[in-house]
Write an enzyme that holds these catalytic residues in place. Structure first.
Site, PDB file in Angstrom:
ATOM      1  N   ARG A  95       0.925  -1.274  -0.202  1.00 60.70           N
ATOM      2  CA  ARG A  95       0.057  -0.092   0.077  1.00 60.70           C
ATOM      3  C   ARG A  95       0.803   1.347   0.152  1.00 60.70           C
ATOM      4  NH1 ARG A  95      -5.331   1.409   3.597  1.00 60.70           N
ATOM      5  NH2 ARG A  95      -5.919   0.201   1.987  1.00 60.70           N
ATOM      6  N   GLN A 138     -10.136  -3.813  -3.148  1.00 62.11           N
ATOM      7  CA  GLN A 138     -11.633  -3.320  -2.746  1.00 62.11           C
ATOM      8  C   GLN A 138     -12.727  -3.393  -3.809  1.00 62.11           C
ATOM      9  OE1 GLN A 138     -12.136  -1.653   0.457  1.00 62.11           O
ATOM     10  NE2 GLN A 138     -14.307  -2.178  -0.345  1.00 62.11           N
ATOM     11  N   ASP A 176     -17.246   7.497  -1.251  1.00 64.63           N
ATOM     12  CA  ASP A 176     -15.944   7.349  -0.545  1.00 64.63           C
ATOM     13  C   ASP A 176     -15.744   8.698   0.000  1.00 64.63           C
ATOM     14  OD1 ASP A 176     -13.588   6.556   0.509  1.00 64.63           O
ATOM     15  OD2 ASP A 176     -12.520   6.636  -1.804  1.00 64.63           O
ATOM     16  N   ARG A 192     -13.566  -8.479   1.684  1.00 62.02           N
ATOM     17  CA  ARG A 192     -12.170  -8.246   1.589  1.00 62.02           C
ATOM     18  C   ARG A 192     -11.346  -9.641   1.801  1.00 62.02           C
ATOM     19  NH1 ARG A 192      -9.860  -3.127   1.616  1.00 62.02           N
ATOM     20  NH2 ARG A 192      -8.030  -4.447   1.028  1.00 62.02           N
TER      21      ARG A 192
HETATM   22  N1  NVA Z   1      -9.891   6.919  -1.262  1.00 58.27           N
HETATM   23  C1  NVA Z   1      -9.584   6.202  -0.053  1.00 58.27           C
HETATM   24  C2  NVA Z   1     -10.071   5.028   0.132  1.00 58.27           C
HETATM   25  C3  NVA Z   1      -9.567   4.300   1.338  1.00 58.27           C
HETATM   26  C4  NVA Z   1      -9.761   2.869   1.597  1.00 58.27           C
HETATM   27  C5  NVA Z   1      -8.193   6.729   0.292  1.00 58.27           C
HETATM   28  O1  NVA Z   1      -7.169   6.714  -0.628  1.00 58.27           O
HETATM   29  O2  NVA Z   1      -7.940   7.280   1.370  1.00 58.27           O
HETATM   30  N1   CP Z   2     -11.077   0.074   2.676  1.00 53.69           N
HETATM   31  C1   CP Z   2      -9.922  -0.146   3.140  1.00 53.69           C
HETATM   32  O1   CP Z   2      -8.845  -0.450   2.247  1.00 53.69           O
HETATM   33  O2   CP Z   2      -9.660   0.115   4.231  1.00 53.69           O
HETATM   34  P1   CP Z   2      -8.501   0.195   5.265  1.00 53.69           P
HETATM   35  O3   CP Z   2      -7.854   1.609   4.781  1.00 53.69           O
HETATM   36  O4   CP Z   2      -8.764   0.448   6.507  1.00 53.69           O
HETATM   37  O5   CP Z   2      -7.477  -1.019   4.825  1.00 53.69           O
END
Ligand code: NVA
Ligand code: CP
Length: 301
Positions: A102, A132, A220, A288
């Site tokens: 990530r 997701q 979102d 998930r």
């Molecule tokens: N668009 C959000 C998604 C979180 C799962 C972010 O990138 O923070």
């Molecule tokens: N939806 C999602 O990716 O959640 P987290 O940021 O908690 O991993």
């Protein structure tokens, strides 16, 4: 399938294959049937951003598959002190059987995959969130029976979720209407892909228009991770980009609500709508884990 970097790389058949395997693994888990398909295998999980769902669901999923997962915080790795992605990829490939990452830039994930020799899974970048959206498709299919011809309406920021939903829904045979403020459109690569699906894709800045006849409403956060400094400016720009009772009335009476979470109630979604649809939103969060187990098995077995 060698990696999961973004949904643009997957064929519709590969998406369906993952959804089917996830359903099977979920069934096995619910019925106490063990499936140690990754016994002895190790997944490294690099996090350069915060996470609740992704971290826990990957870690628990690997355990259920008989393997193990290592949490690698970006700030503790040498990568946080400037070691190159290419060297990190080649080193980690000597120890691990797979990497979940990530981070911010999609290029970093692509580089990790090209320099390393093990499968790489994108656990969210600024461009995409493929795990997701695969969980979302699984949840919608579970509830509606099939995906073909369903209309998903996305309301909000043209961010990583919008990009992945556009590609994922179109590849799965769905229609998607996105309502984003003019200054915050989806990425050009997602819009370019959608050009070939003019009859199943629309982009507007009107949430009310986009929601008409929707089977699924999706939203979102207004400020994604890394954009905290823009919160005030974004709160102003996104006013009205909210899933609320009025939007629900424009959709089909049996419309589902999905949210990748975390949610900011009172901003992109009202508390009332969230709570009325909490069951399907938390099914989505649960899925998930099942879909990621399917991704892990497909890439690492
Ligand atoms: N668009 C959000 C998604 C979180 C799962 C972010 O990138 O923070
Ligand atoms: N939806 C999602 O990716 O959640 P987290 O940021 O908690 O991993």
């Amino acid at each position: 399938m060698k990696h999961l970097l973004k949904l643009l790389d997957l064929t519709p058949e590969e998406i369906t294959g993952l959804l089917n395997l996830a359903d099977q693994l979920k069934y096995e888990r619910k019925h106490g049937i063990p499936h140690p398909r990754l016994a002895g295998k190790t997944l490294g999980m690099i996090f350069q951003k915060a996470s609740t769902r992704t971290r826990v669901s990957f870690e628990v999923g690997m355990f259920q598959l008989g393997g193990m997962a290592l949490f690698l915080s970006g700030s503790d790795l040498q990568i946080g002190r400037g070691e190159s992605v290419s060297d990190t990829a080649r080193v980690l490939s000597r120890y691990l059987d797979g990497i979940m990452i990530r981070t911010f830039s999609q290029d970093e994930v692509e580089a990790l995959a090209s320099y390393g020799s093990i499968p790489v899974i994108n656990g969210l970048t600024d461009f995409a969130h493929p795990c997701q959206v695969l969980a979302d498709l699984m949840t919608i299919r579970e509830s509606k029976g099939s995906l073909e011809g369903l209309k998903l309406c996305y309301i909000g920021d043209g961010n990583n979720m919008a990009n992945s939903l556009i590609v994922g829904c179109l590849k799965a045979g769905m229609k998607i209407s996105a309502a984003c403020p003019k200054a915050y459109p989806p990425d050009a690569a997602a819009l370019e892909f959608a050009k070939t699906y003019r009859d199943r894709f629309s982009l507007t800045d009107s949430p009310a228009l986009a929601a008409v006849g929707a089977d699924v409403l999706y939203t979102d956060v207004w400020a994604s991770m890394g954009m905290e400094a823009e919160r005030t400016e974004r709160a102003r720009a996104f006013l009205g980009y909210q899933v609320n009772e009025a939007i629900m009335r424009a959709a089909k009476p049996d419309a589902m609500v999905q949210h990748c979470l975390p949610a900011h109630k009172g901003e992109e979604i009202t508390s009332d709508v969230f709570e009325a649809h909490a069951g399907e939103i938390f099914d989505e969060a649960e899925n998930r884990m099942h879909i990621q187990k399917a991704i892990l098995v497909t890439l690492m077995e």
